[in-house]
Design a protein around this motif. Structure first.
Motif, PDB file in Angstrom:
ATOM      1  N   HIS A 160      66.068 -10.214 -29.408  1.00  0.00           N
ATOM      2  CA  HIS A 160      65.480  -8.934 -29.010  1.00  0.00           C
ATOM      3  C   HIS A 160      63.957  -9.044 -28.925  1.00  0.00           C
ATOM      4  O   HIS A 160      63.335  -8.561 -27.967  1.00  0.00           O
ATOM      5  CB  HIS A 160      65.878  -7.852 -30.010  1.00  0.00           C
ATOM      6  CG  HIS A 160      65.279  -6.511 -29.715  1.00  0.00           C
ATOM      7  ND1 HIS A 160      65.681  -5.732 -28.658  1.00  0.00           N
ATOM      8  CD2 HIS A 160      64.283  -5.812 -30.351  1.00  0.00           C
ATOM      9  CE1 HIS A 160      64.976  -4.613 -28.628  1.00  0.00           C
ATOM     10  NE2 HIS A 160      64.121  -4.642 -29.649  1.00  0.00           N
ATOM     11  N   ALA A 161      63.354  -9.715 -29.910  1.00  0.00           N
ATOM     12  CA  ALA A 161      61.899  -9.847 -29.932  1.00  0.00           C
ATOM     13  C   ALA A 161      61.402 -10.685 -28.755  1.00  0.00           C
ATOM     14  O   ALA A 161      60.360 -10.377 -28.152  1.00  0.00           O
ATOM     15  CB  ALA A 161      61.452 -10.475 -31.248  1.00  0.00           C
ATOM     16  N   PHE A 162      62.134 -11.758 -28.412  1.00  0.00           N
ATOM     17  CA  PHE A 162      61.714 -12.601 -27.296  1.00  0.00           C
ATOM     18  C   PHE A 162      61.761 -11.842 -25.978  1.00  0.00           C
ATOM     19  O   PHE A 162      60.803 -11.885 -25.187  1.00  0.00           O
ATOM     20  CB  PHE A 162      62.598 -13.851 -27.215  1.00  0.00           C
ATOM     21  CG  PHE A 162      62.370 -14.665 -25.975  1.00  0.00           C
ATOM     22  CD1 PHE A 162      61.191 -15.378 -25.803  1.00  0.00           C
ATOM     23  CD2 PHE A 162      63.314 -14.703 -24.954  1.00  0.00           C
ATOM     24  CE1 PHE A 162      60.957 -16.121 -24.650  1.00  0.00           C
ATOM     25  CE2 PHE A 162      63.094 -15.444 -23.805  1.00  0.00           C
ATOM     26  CZ  PHE A 162      61.917 -16.151 -23.651  1.00  0.00           C
ATOM     27  N   TYR A 163      62.856 -11.157 -25.710  1.00  0.00           N
ATOM     28  CA  TYR A 163      62.963 -10.436 -24.444  1.00  0.00           C
ATOM     29  C   TYR A 163      61.982  -9.267 -24.384  1.00  0.00           C
ATOM     30  O   TYR A 163      61.471  -8.924 -23.308  1.00  0.00           O
ATOM     31  CB  TYR A 163      64.398  -9.958 -24.231  1.00  0.00           C
ATOM     32  CG  TYR A 163      65.347 -11.075 -23.858  1.00  0.00           C
ATOM     33  CD1 TYR A 163      64.980 -12.049 -22.931  1.00  0.00           C
ATOM     34  CD2 TYR A 163      66.616 -11.169 -24.426  1.00  0.00           C
ATOM     35  CE1 TYR A 163      65.848 -13.066 -22.585  1.00  0.00           C
ATOM     36  CE2 TYR A 163      67.488 -12.179 -24.084  1.00  0.00           C
ATOM     37  CZ  TYR A 163      67.093 -13.131 -23.161  1.00  0.00           C
ATOM     38  OH  TYR A 163      67.954 -14.157 -22.808  1.00  0.00           O
ATOM     39  N   GLN A 164      61.711  -8.662 -25.510  1.00  0.00           N
ATOM     40  CA  GLN A 164      60.721  -7.585 -25.539  1.00  0.00           C
ATOM     41  C   GLN A 164      59.332  -8.134 -25.188  1.00  0.00           C
ATOM     42  O   GLN A 164      58.582  -7.525 -24.416  1.00  0.00           O
ATOM     43  CB  GLN A 164      60.704  -6.945 -26.930  1.00  0.00           C
ATOM     44  CG  GLN A 164      59.939  -5.632 -27.001  1.00  0.00           C
ATOM     45  CD  GLN A 164      60.113  -4.973 -28.348  1.00  0.00           C
ATOM     46  OE1 GLN A 164      59.876  -5.594 -29.387  1.00  0.00           O
ATOM     47  NE2 GLN A 164      60.532  -3.717 -28.361  1.00  0.00           N
ATOM     48  N   LEU A 165      59.014  -9.308 -25.740  1.00  0.00           N
ATOM     49  CA  LEU A 165      57.744  -9.951 -25.414  1.00  0.00           C
ATOM     50  C   LEU A 165      57.689 -10.328 -23.935  1.00  0.00           C
ATOM     51  O   LEU A 165      56.660 -10.114 -23.261  1.00  0.00           O
ATOM     52  CB  LEU A 165      57.566 -11.193 -26.277  1.00  0.00           C
ATOM     53  CG  LEU A 165      56.316 -12.031 -26.016  1.00  0.00           C
ATOM     54  CD1 LEU A 165      55.058 -11.251 -26.373  1.00  0.00           C
ATOM     55  CD2 LEU A 165      56.385 -13.347 -26.790  1.00  0.00           C
ATOM     56  N   ALA A 166      58.778 -10.896 -23.427  1.00  0.00           N
ATOM     57  CA  ALA A 166      58.816 -11.286 -22.016  1.00  0.00           C
ATOM     58  C   ALA A 166      58.613 -10.073 -21.113  1.00  0.00           C
ATOM     59  O   ALA A 166      57.866 -10.144 -20.114  1.00  0.00           O
ATOM     60  CB  ALA A 166      60.148 -11.970 -21.700  1.00  0.00           C
ATOM     61  N   ASP A 167      59.247  -8.954 -21.428  1.00  0.00           N
ATOM     62  CA  ASP A 167      59.090  -7.743 -20.616  1.00  0.00           C
ATOM     63  C   ASP A 167      57.646  -7.268 -20.603  1.00  0.00           C
ATOM     64  O   ASP A 167      57.130  -6.849 -19.556  1.00  0.00           O
ATOM     65  CB  ASP A 167      60.007  -6.636 -21.147  1.00  0.00           C
ATOM     66  CG  ASP A 167      61.480  -6.904 -20.862  1.00  0.00           C
ATOM     67  OD1 ASP A 167      61.762  -7.726 -19.963  1.00  0.00           O
ATOM     68  OD2 ASP A 167      62.334  -6.305 -21.539  1.00  0.00           O
ATOM     69  N   ARG A 168      56.985  -7.321 -21.775  1.00  0.00           N
ATOM     70  CA  ARG A 168      55.597  -6.876 -21.845  1.00  0.00           C
ATOM     71  C   ARG A 168      54.702  -7.763 -20.984  1.00  0.00           C
ATOM     72  O   ARG A 168      53.799  -7.265 -20.287  1.00  0.00           O
ATOM     73  CB  ARG A 168      55.117  -6.885 -23.299  1.00  0.00           C
ATOM     74  CG  ARG A 168      55.776  -5.822 -24.190  1.00  0.00           C
ATOM     75  CD  ARG A 168      55.298  -4.425 -23.834  1.00  0.00           C
ATOM     76  NE  ARG A 168      53.891  -4.231 -24.117  1.00  0.00           N
ATOM     77  CZ  ARG A 168      53.393  -3.849 -25.284  1.00  0.00           C
ATOM     78  NH1 ARG A 168      54.217  -3.630 -26.318  1.00  0.00           N
ATOM     79  NH2 ARG A 168      52.102  -3.686 -25.444  1.00  0.00           N
ATOM     80  N   LEU A 169      54.919  -9.054 -21.026  1.00  0.00           N
ATOM     81  CA  LEU A 169      54.127  -9.962 -20.209  1.00  0.00           C
ATOM     82  C   LEU A 169      54.368  -9.737 -18.721  1.00  0.00           C
ATOM     83  O   LEU A 169      53.425  -9.686 -17.918  1.00  0.00           O
ATOM     84  CB  LEU A 169      54.456 -11.414 -20.567  1.00  0.00           C
ATOM     85  CG  LEU A 169      53.853 -11.965 -21.852  1.00  0.00           C
ATOM     86  CD1 LEU A 169      54.431 -13.339 -22.144  1.00  0.00           C
ATOM     87  CD2 LEU A 169      52.335 -12.044 -21.745  1.00  0.00           C
ATOM     88  N   ILE A 170      55.626  -9.612 -18.352  1.00  0.00           N
ATOM     89  CA  ILE A 170      55.963  -9.436 -16.934  1.00  0.00           C
ATOM     90  C   ILE A 170      55.408  -8.112 -16.407  1.00  0.00           C
ATOM     91  O   ILE A 170      54.912  -8.039 -15.270  1.00  0.00           O
ATOM     92  CB  ILE A 170      57.490  -9.530 -16.750  1.00  0.00           C
ATOM     93  CG1 ILE A 170      57.952 -10.983 -17.019  1.00  0.00           C
ATOM     94  CG2 ILE A 170      57.914  -9.088 -15.363  1.00  0.00           C
ATOM     95  CD1 ILE A 170      59.445 -11.146 -17.158  1.00  0.00           C
ATOM     96  N   ASP A 171      55.446  -7.075 -17.217  1.00  0.00           N
ATOM     97  CA  ASP A 171      54.921  -5.771 -16.798  1.00  0.00           C
ATOM     98  C   ASP A 171      53.412  -5.803 -16.577  1.00  0.00           C
ATOM     99  O   ASP A 171      52.867  -4.949 -15.861  1.00  0.00           O
ATOM    100  CB  ASP A 171      55.256  -4.700 -17.842  1.00  0.00           C
ATOM    101  CG  ASP A 171      56.737  -4.342 -17.856  1.00  0.00           C
ATOM    102  OD1 ASP A 171      57.432  -4.683 -16.874  1.00  0.00           O
ATOM    103  OD2 ASP A 171      57.198  -3.756 -18.858  1.00  0.00           O
ATOM    104  N   SER A 172      52.734  -6.780 -17.190  1.00  0.00           N
ATOM    105  CA  SER A 172      51.276  -6.846 -17.069  1.00  0.00           C
ATOM    106  C   SER A 172      50.792  -7.753 -15.941  1.00  0.00           C
ATOM    107  O   SER A 172      49.589  -7.944 -15.764  1.00  0.00           O
ATOM    108  CB  SER A 172      50.669  -7.342 -18.395  1.00  0.00           C
ATOM    109  OG  SER A 172      51.011  -8.696 -18.634  1.00  0.00           O
ATOM    110  N   LEU A 173      51.732  -8.313 -15.163  1.00  0.00           N
ATOM    111  CA  LEU A 173      51.340  -9.224 -14.090  1.00  0.00           C
ATOM    112  C   LEU A 173      50.617  -8.493 -12.965  1.00  0.00           C
ATOM    113  O   LEU A 173      50.886  -7.330 -12.672  1.00  0.00           O
ATOM    114  CB  LEU A 173      52.562  -9.939 -13.524  1.00  0.00           C
ATOM    115  CG  LEU A 173      53.262 -10.955 -14.441  1.00  0.00           C
ATOM    116  CD1 LEU A 173      54.481 -11.538 -13.754  1.00  0.00           C
ATOM    117  CD2 LEU A 173      52.302 -12.057 -14.871  1.00  0.00           C
TER     118      LEU A 173
END
Length: 451
Positions: free
Chosen positions: A12-25
């Motif tokens: 859950h923590a990994f995918y949450q981090l990935a989503d935050r990064l992708i949203d900031s592109l």
């Protein structure tokens, strides 16, 4: 149950981090995020006593930013704490934005795609940490036992800005050990390894018993073998060293560039024995099917079938460069889950079939002496024996060999054993390695020893 919940929290923590990064592109940016993580117990043994023991909980995230046909990478620790990880991730992404502007364009760059997501979790039956040391040392009787035990869960995960997600977790363990004995000619050793996903005490004890029998045989006077060609049996640990060289030689780029040791096989200039088959098989759950780009390889891919090269490993970069079809290979195009087909030689008949010759338990210092000619050089190691009339006669002094795969895996390959052993990758530099090779033992009519 506790470990399973911890892995779910990490996922859950990994995918949450990935989503935050992708949203900031920003516009035109593409991102791939990969996770390497483990929860492992490590114990070192020396003289049948614990030298060091502990538990490691570790993880690292690698992000790859693509922009304007350029790519840059960064790595940072993954803690599972949302705020700490986001701070590392944001700083790394900002750094890559500066770096990527200074890198030359890559004409063979692969843009992330969404080819579907996956989730694979392989739970094993590992030794409880509090029982491991006693269980491992229980069958050791007055032997200088030195070794390394590693056990636990290894995780690989991947996400990208196209929406693709992969999660892979597997349990595994290995006991990599040596038994040392004093002889008239100095100290000698028997090496062994027991590995898998499910611990079976009776199998481990049987292997230790075989190693102890070899250690007794090692105390006989050593025999010096003259250079020449001898009938030779390679136990699975020894054959894995030789056969792994094939697994590193099947990449499309190496064929195209003329550097593969199997180029003559591809061009039908030389042949291999019809007894030999080599495949990539991910069904055992030892390694993930997805590579660092998140591309998924076929679950099963034959490479050499009855001595004939039928496939190569093709990365997306090679596919672009050479006009081929990619098949999920990693960037290095080496096999990640190789297996070699079994033969007909039963374990009980090995010495009888060998008759007179060399029984090699282990090899080391292997290298190509002539890569394009398929020649491999190396040394014998640990418990290797001279056999006469199907009986162990004496241990041997170390020998150097130099022979071609087109000979010892060609006409000189007499048989493969009808059993196979999984020889794991025991690397722990920076992180515990995944995978290994599933191999039989093999009997060669002739094998060349040079000194």
């Amino acid at each position: 149950m506790i470990r399973h919940l911890e892995e779910q929290n990490l996922e859950h923590a990994f995918y949450q981090l990935a989503d935050r990064l992708i949203d900031s592109l920003h516009a035109g940016e593409h991102l791939t995020i990969n996770l390497d993580s483990e929860r492992s117990q490590f114990t070192r043994f020396n003289n049948a006593k614990v030298r060091q023991s502990g538990v490691v909980a570790d993880g690292n995230v690698t992000i790859s930013l693509i922009y304007n046909q350029r790519e840059a990478y960064a790595e940072f620790p993954f803690t599972g704490d949302r705020e700490i990880d986001l701070t590392y991730a944001t700083a790394s992404l900002n750094y890559l934005r500066q770096e990527v502007a200074q890198i030359p364009e890559n004409p063979y760059l692969v843009i992330p795609e969404n080819q579907g997501s996956s989730r694979e979790v392989y739970q094993g039956n590992l030794l409880p940490p509090e029982e491991a040391i006693a269980t491992i040392l229980a069958p050791i009787n007055q032997i200088d036992f030195t070794g390394f035990y590693a056990s636990g869960s290894i995780i690989r995960a991947s996400a990208n800005s196209a929406g693709q997600r992969h999660w892979f977790a597997t349990d595994s363990f290995f006991v990599d050990y040596s038994m040392f004995v004093q002889t008239n000619s100095g100290e000698k050793a028997v090496k062994g390894i027991y590995a898998g996903k499910d611990w079976h005490t009776e199998d481990y004890q049987a292997q230790i018993a075989r190693s102890q029998q070899q250690s007794i045989a090692l105390q006989r006077p050593s025999k010096t073998i003259a250079r020449g060609q001898y009938r030779t049996y390679f136990a699975p640990a020894a054959s894995s060293e030789l056969l792994s060289f094939l697994a590193w030689s099947v990449g499309e780029a190496s064929f195209q560039q003329g550097s593969s040791a199997l180029l003559k096989l591809k061009n039908q200039e030389r042949i291999l024995s019809p007894l030999l088959s080599l495949s990539e098989n991910f069904s055992y759950g030892n390694v993930p099917r997805f590579n660092n780009l998140g591309e998924v390889a076929p679950e099963y891919l034959p490479i050499i079938n009855n001595g004939k090269l039928v496939n190569s490993l093709v990365s997306s970069r090679s596919a672009k460069e050479y006009g081929k079809e990619a098949n999920g290979a990693s960037g290095g195009e080496s096999m990640r889950s190789p297996e070699v087909g079994a033969g007909n030689l039963a374990e009980a008949n090995i010495l009888q079939q060998l008759d007179t010759g060399l029984y090699l338990s282990n090899l080391h210092y292997l290298n190509w002496s002539d890569r394009t000619g398929g020649r491999i050089t190396g040394m014998t190691r640990y418990a290797c024996f001279w056999v006469e009339d199907g009986e162990f006669i004496s241990p041997i002094e170390n020998l150097r060999f130099d022979d071609s795969i087109y000979d010892f895996l060609g006409d000189n390959l007499e048989d493969l054993t009808n059993f196979r052993e999984f020889i794991p990758d025991t690397g722990t530099y920076e992180k515990r390695s995944l995978g290994g090779i599933l191999v039989p033992g093999m009997l060669a009519r002739k094998f060349t020893f040079t000194l």
